[in-house]
Write an enzyme that holds these catalytic residues in place. Sequence first.
Site, mmCIF file in Angstrom:
data_model
loop_
_atom_site.group_PDB
_atom_site.id
_atom_site.type_symbol
_atom_site.label_atom_id
_atom_site.label_comp_id
_atom_site.label_asym_id
_atom_site.label_seq_id
_atom_site.Cartn_x
_atom_site.Cartn_y
_atom_site.Cartn_z
ATOM 1 N N GLY A 74 -4.814 59.673 30.009
ATOM 2 C CA GLY A 74 -3.889 58.908 30.375
ATOM 3 C C GLY A 74 -4.198 57.632 31.045
ATOM 4 O O GLY A 74 -5.393 57.793 31.394
ATOM 5 N N CYS A 80 -9.898 61.286 27.003
ATOM 6 C CA CYS A 80 -8.945 59.799 26.962
ATOM 7 C C CYS A 80 -9.555 58.773 27.754
ATOM 8 O O CYS A 80 -10.771 58.372 27.660
ATOM 9 C CB CYS A 80 -7.657 60.169 27.082
ATOM 10 N N HIS A 81 -8.786 58.576 28.774
ATOM 11 C CA HIS A 81 -9.272 57.549 29.644
ATOM 12 C C HIS A 81 -9.970 57.987 31.036
ATOM 13 O O HIS A 81 -10.518 57.406 31.685
ATOM 14 C CB HIS A 81 -8.123 56.662 30.242
ATOM 15 N N ALA A 82 -9.953 59.327 30.955
ATOM 16 C CA ALA A 82 -10.625 59.974 32.264
ATOM 17 C C ALA A 82 -12.178 59.793 32.325
ATOM 18 O O ALA A 82 -12.668 59.922 33.382
ATOM 19 C CB ALA A 82 -10.316 61.449 31.973
ATOM 20 N N TRP A 94 -13.226 56.943 32.694
ATOM 21 C CA TRP A 94 -13.527 56.167 33.947
ATOM 22 C C TRP A 94 -13.854 56.630 35.191
ATOM 23 O O TRP A 94 -14.608 56.228 35.899
ATOM 24 C CB TRP A 94 -11.787 55.628 34.078
#
Length: 172
Positions: free
Chosen positions: A75, A106-108, A110
């Site tokens: 997310g 996904c965005h994890a 980061w």
Amino acid sequence: MAKVLIMASDGFEQSELFVPLEKLKNGGHHVDIAAPEAGEITAWDKDDWGKSVTANMAISDVDAADYDALVLPGGVINPDNLRTDKTAIALIRSFADAGKPVAAICHAPWLLAEAGLAQGRRLTSFESIRTDMKNAGAEVVEEKVVVDRGIITSRKPDDLDAFVGAIEDVLR
């Protein structure tokens, strides 16, 4: 069976927490959820708030030695919040330093970059953060799931079966 920690905050992608939670539990694994504070956290589901889940512990109360693996749902909101949380980043590093699998979807990823774990690794992520991953020193590829030296990454909710399958493979 393994003891797995899922770390998240409000705004986690609903399917990216609930699918691994359910599949890992159904596979006989013990799964705990940690958040910045113990209690309810709420998912983001496509374009609005979704289901809530109980985080049974605060991130500051977790000892990586008590777990076999760490799962980081994506997310946009969730990893963006957690990447500024020094305790969360230190926990991710402690799993990696102990040689325990860290799985990010996904965005994890980061969070992997913030923890210094993207450098020199082959990984994948959601398309919109791939430049960030390259800038963090990763070799970014377009694959459903990538496993590189204990780090498992995946692109998006459509890849959840491959993502959880890779987690289960590493736990065996």
